[in-house]
Design a protein around this motif. Structure first.
Motif, short mmCIF file in Angstrom:
data_model
loop_
_atom_site.label_atom_id
_atom_site.label_comp_id
_atom_site.label_asym_id
_atom_site.label_seq_id
_atom_site.Cartn_x
_atom_site.Cartn_y
_atom_site.Cartn_z
N LYS A 21 73.87 57.63 43.35
CA LYS A 21 75.11 57.94 44.06
C LYS A 21 75.38 59.44 44.03
CE LYS A 21 77.34 53.46 43.30
NZ LYS A 21 78.40 52.73 42.57
N GLU A 22 75.09 60.06 42.88
CA GLU A 22 75.27 61.51 42.78
C GLU A 22 74.31 62.23 43.71
OE1 GLU A 22 74.93 62.64 38.70
OE2 GLU A 22 77.04 62.24 38.30
N VAL A 23 73.07 61.73 43.77
CA VAL A 23 72.08 62.33 44.66
C VAL A 23 72.54 62.20 46.12
CG1 VAL A 23 69.74 62.08 45.57
CG2 VAL A 23 70.14 62.03 43.10
N GLU A 24 73.09 61.04 46.47
CA GLU A 24 73.58 60.83 47.84
C GLU A 24 74.71 61.81 48.15
OE1 GLU A 24 75.28 57.21 50.68
OE2 GLU A 24 74.77 56.85 48.58
N MET A 25 75.58 62.01 47.17
CA MET A 25 76.66 62.99 47.35
C MET A 25 76.07 64.37 47.58
SD MET A 25 79.35 61.82 44.40
CE MET A 25 80.27 63.36 44.54
N LEU A 26 75.04 64.70 46.81
CA LEU A 26 74.40 66.01 46.94
C LEU A 26 73.80 66.19 48.33
CD1 LEU A 26 73.29 68.64 45.70
CD2 LEU A 26 71.35 67.34 44.86
N GLN A 27 73.23 65.13 48.87
CA GLN A 27 72.59 65.22 50.17
C GLN A 27 73.61 65.32 51.30
OE1 GLN A 27 70.21 61.69 49.98
NE2 GLN A 27 68.44 62.74 49.14
N ASN A 28 74.80 64.79 51.06
CA ASN A 28 75.80 64.73 52.13
C ASN A 28 76.83 65.86 52.10
OD1 ASN A 28 74.65 62.39 53.13
ND2 ASN A 28 75.89 61.06 51.84
N GLU A 29 76.86 66.61 51.01
CA GLU A 29 77.85 67.67 50.89
C GLU A 29 77.17 69.00 50.69
OE1 GLU A 29 80.63 66.77 47.82
OE2 GLU A 29 80.86 64.69 48.45
N GLU A 30 77.56 70.01 51.38
CA GLU A 30 76.99 71.36 51.25
C GLU A 30 77.22 71.95 49.88
OE1 GLU A 30 77.94 74.08 54.28
OE2 GLU A 30 77.23 72.77 55.83
N LYS A 31 77.48 72.47 49.21
CA LYS A 31 77.75 73.12 47.96
C LYS A 31 78.05 72.10 46.85
CE LYS A 31 79.53 77.22 50.26
NZ LYS A 31 80.63 78.15 50.45
N SER A 32 77.51 70.90 46.96
CA SER A 32 77.90 69.88 46.01
C SER A 32 77.16 69.96 44.68
CB SER A 32 77.69 68.49 46.60
OG SER A 32 76.36 68.30 46.97
N LEU A 33 76.07 70.73 44.59
CA LEU A 33 75.36 70.81 43.31
C LEU A 33 76.27 71.39 42.24
CD1 LEU A 33 72.74 70.29 41.88
CD2 LEU A 33 71.94 72.55 42.55
N SER A 34 77.02 72.42 42.60
CA SER A 34 77.97 73.00 41.66
C SER A 34 79.07 72.00 41.32
CB SER A 34 78.59 74.27 42.26
OG SER A 34 79.51 74.85 41.37
N ASP A 35 79.52 71.23 42.32
CA ASP A 35 80.56 70.23 42.07
C ASP A 35 80.05 69.12 41.17
OD1 ASP A 35 82.28 71.59 43.74
OD2 ASP A 35 81.67 70.47 45.51
N LEU A 36 78.78 68.80 41.27
CA LEU A 36 78.20 67.73 40.45
C LEU A 36 77.93 68.18 39.03
CD1 LEU A 36 75.64 66.12 42.92
CD2 LEU A 36 77.72 65.08 42.03
N MET A 37 77.51 69.42 38.83
CA MET A 37 76.99 69.83 37.53
C MET A 37 77.90 70.76 36.74
SD MET A 37 72.93 70.17 38.31
CE MET A 37 72.54 69.88 36.59
N GLY A 38 78.85 71.44 37.41
CA GLY A 38 79.75 72.30 36.66
C GLY A 38 79.87 73.68 37.25
#
Length: 456
Positions: A130-147
């Protein structure tokens, strides 16, 4: 007995009414939301309206068997993690269902701890996807996912530097730090993003099958090889191959992997011909491969070939700035899933999560927060976290004052003894996990799970 870390939804599919009823009753008692189906057709009908976190799917069923149901689940793109169940276990069936996309293969009758462990691992995989899917669907989401801390921002910067190149990448970090998320981010930002990313857990494949799974085999290559099999390198051609827990590869498999990386062609088991491959490799390890190479447990030449570009993921205990950010994110996500207002961390709970060493890193924090949100009303109290005081960091001069119960001391001593025995068995078997499992009189999967628990 172990406990369920997250209250997810489970679909139980079994034609045996007694087995189905007993499973539903047990899983409900464990706090899971359970739906049941008595046939493959019934299961597929239910999946039109709901997508559970996990599907427990029996293989032997009249009409549409579990393997056919699994195929249809994957064809429809249903994201649930599938755990296959059977009373007739054999290696060929296990390998077949894993290749079709099943996450785990467990045998009846179930032992409670084995079933709980399988469910916990499947839910963790579901949450990661689910986190990976969020990463694929949102532009700058890696920072949002990891800190947002400086350490993680430095990692994200390195991802940006290497993603569009063809470099081989080695990612190192403890279990639960987010290595698969980084691999997905690199692939997503690469020139190969429209091709397949193939993920392999090298520790989950038996040593006797790893070369066949990686490079493929011809029909008749060995006993039981009744059909030609395309390996993971073939499936990942023109895309990216993510080799997770690469330290689990045997030295023989390491030698062949090095040759494929150097020559860009592979030699399937039992074949006289070489096949050209165009694959970008990203490897990950939760142990220091440099030390493994120095100890002759990992080939130094392969280590240096993989380390064309290196990314290190620091453990959560060294990223204090990210703990509250991630905790708040998990609180909000879980509250939305449960359809309730987000509770606040009490001051005692906040102090607890900041002091805890998080040996399971972000994965452990996520599970801890999710279960505590379920129990909370308006505030998350310290007792909802289920963090034992003995697992807080203890300063050297505070050792005698640590609040250790007899049960905690016993558990810790047992864990240390098990870890030492595993280390001795691995040493006696020169790192061969199959031999080590036989020396310890346990199966390969049990050894693999314990090594993951003890971060070996």
């Amino acid at each position: 007995m172990e406990r369920i870390n997250y209250r997810g939804k489970v679909l139980v599919v079994d034609d045996d009414e007694n087995v189905r009823g007993a499973l539903c009753e047990t899983l409900t008692e464990w706090g899971l939301n359970v739906v049941a189906a008595e046939s493959g057709g019934h299961a597929l009908a239910l999946l039109q309206d709901t997508v559970p976190d996990i599907i427990l799917l029996d293989i032997k069923m009249p009409g549409m068997d579990g393997i056919e149901v699994l195929r249809k689940i994957k064809e429809k793109g249903i994201s649930s993690i599938v755990v296959m169940m059977t009373a007739y276990a054999d290696i060929s069936t296990a390998v077949n269902v894993m290749k079709l996309g099943a996450y785990e293969f467990i045998t009846k009758p179930f032992k409670d701890n084995a079933l709980i462990r399988a469910i916990n691992e499947a839910i963790e995989k579901s949450l990661t996807l689910k986190e990976v899917e969020m990463l694929q669907n949102e532009e700058k989401s890696l920072s949002d996912l990891m800190g947002k801390g400086s350490d993680i921002q430095a990692v994200i910067q390195r991802v940006g530097q290497v993603a569009k190149t063809g470099f081989t990448v080695l990612i190192e970090g403890e279990t639960g730090t987010g290595k698969e998320l980084i691999a997905n981010a690199i692939h997503k930002q690469s020139k190969r993003h429209n091709k397949q990313l193939v993920v392999i857990d090298c520790g989950a494949i038996p040593e006797t099958l790893i070369e066949s799974e990686l490079f493929g085999h011809e029909r008749g290559a060995y006993t039981g090889a009744n059909h030609k099999h395309d390996g993971y390198f073939f499936l990942a051609n023109q895309g990216t191959l993510f080799l997770d827990e690469i330290s689990n590869l045997s030295l023989s498999a390491q030698r062949k992997l090095l040759r494929v990386l150097e020559e860009k062609k592979m030699h399937p088991v039992g074949s006289e011909k070489y096949i050209g491959v165009d694959v970008r490799v990203i490897a990950a390890s939760n142990v220091d491969l440099n030390k493994e190479a120095a100890g002759e447990k990992f080939r130094p030449d392969l280590y240096h070939r993989l380390k064309e570009f290196y990314i290190y993921l620091p453990p959560l205990r060294e990223r204090k700035d990210d703990i509250f950010f991630l905790a708040e994110r998990f609180i909000q996500e879980t509250s939305i899933e449960l359809g309730r207002n987000a509770p606040k961390l009490s001051s005692e709970a906040a102090e607890c999560i900041l002091k805890h060493r998080w040996p399971g890193n972000v994965r452990e924090l996520r599970n801890t927060i999710r279960s505590s949100v379920l129990m909370a009303d308006t505030a998350i109290k310290i007792e909802y976290l289920h963090i034992e005081s003995s697992r807080y960091p203890v300063e050297e001069n505070e050792g005698l004052n640590a609040d250790l119960t007899l049960r905690n001391v016993s558990r810790k001593a047992t864990a240390e003894a098990e870890k030492q025995m595993i280390q001795e068995a691995l040493k006696m078997s020169n790192g061969n996990k199959s031999k080590a499992a036989r020396l310890l009189k346990i199966d390969y999967k049990t050894l693999y799970n314990k090594m993951k628990i003890y971060e070996m």
